[in-house]
Design an enzyme around this catalytic site. Sequence first.
Site, PDB file in Angstrom:
ATOM      1  N   ASP A  66      16.203  25.806 -11.917  1.00 25.00           N
ATOM      2  CA  ASP A  66      15.367  25.926 -13.105  1.00 25.00           C
ATOM      3  C   ASP A  66      16.191  25.752 -14.374  1.00 25.00           C
ATOM      4  OD1 ASP A  66      16.626  28.417 -12.695  1.00 25.00           O
ATOM      5  OD2 ASP A  66      14.773  29.355 -12.036  1.00 25.00           O
ATOM      6  N   ASP A 134       9.054  40.698 -12.684  1.00 24.79           N
ATOM      7  CA  ASP A 134       7.614  40.644 -12.420  1.00 24.79           C
ATOM      8  C   ASP A 134       7.332  40.010 -11.057  1.00 24.79           C
ATOM      9  OD1 ASP A 134       8.247  38.028 -12.911  1.00 24.79           O
ATOM     10  OD2 ASP A 134       6.733  37.686 -14.453  1.00 24.79           O
ATOM     11  N   HIS A 136       8.738  37.117  -9.939  1.00 28.29           N
ATOM     12  CA  HIS A 136       8.797  35.653  -9.882  1.00 28.29           C
ATOM     13  C   HIS A 136       9.974  35.158  -9.029  1.00 28.29           C
ATOM     14  CE1 HIS A 136      11.336  36.202 -13.659  1.00 28.29           C
ATOM     15  NE2 HIS A 136      12.109  35.429 -12.910  1.00 28.29           N
ATOM     16  N   GLU A 141       5.950  32.092 -11.956  1.00 24.11           N
ATOM     17  CA  GLU A 141       5.386  33.386 -12.321  1.00 24.11           C
ATOM     18  C   GLU A 141       4.191  33.732 -11.419  1.00 24.11           C
ATOM     19  OE1 GLU A 141       7.052  35.136 -14.210  1.00 24.11           O
ATOM     20  OE2 GLU A 141       7.567  34.271 -16.141  1.00 24.11           O
TER      21      GLU A 141
END
Length: 206
Positions: A66, A134, A136, A141
């Site tokens: 990423d 969270d 991910h 996400e």
Amino acid sequence: KLTICRDYSEVSQVMAQRVLSLLEKKPDLVFCLPAGNSPIGMYRELVKAYEAGKADFSRMRTFDMDEYAGLGPQDPESFIHFMHEHFLDHVNIDPANVRYPDALAQDLEAELGQYAEEIAEAGLDIAITGIGDDGHIAFNEPGPVLYPRTHKVKLDEATRRQNAPAFGGDWQKVPEYAITTGMEEHMKTSHYFVVCSGVRKAGLLK
């Protein structure tokens, strides 16, 4: 399959050994490189193996997992800069075998499509990812849709807050958008590892 380690040091050693074992069997290993805190120890172990003459990275190919949209290699907060700082600049990898998405591309959609095609053509042998606060994976996400291939994503506030230390602690300085490899690309990887360390990640792992 779950491997439980004593501490972060052992996590790093175990993951480095997984990479080195695959590299020995396949010198032209295709490695999807993760950024973030989780893999730093692993990269340190891989560099040590190279310096000890126990690893040859000259034929290995890499794809970054990423990147932040709008940041380039010259930006110290970019993930390609991270890769060079912690790994690429310290081993004998051929720069021609290093591929990362051009987050400054004028036509970003075309760039990401090309990147996805190159991943599909090469085939990922190994990918290692952490878990975000969270939940991910890479920058995919949580939500009703998981995109299959490399794409641009709007980052959740929790993700931006988690990455704030690299931006002087101000989460609002963290780019609002990022580029990430998609879940189909992850699930087609021959050897896929999710790594986490510390009490804070226990609930996420569970």
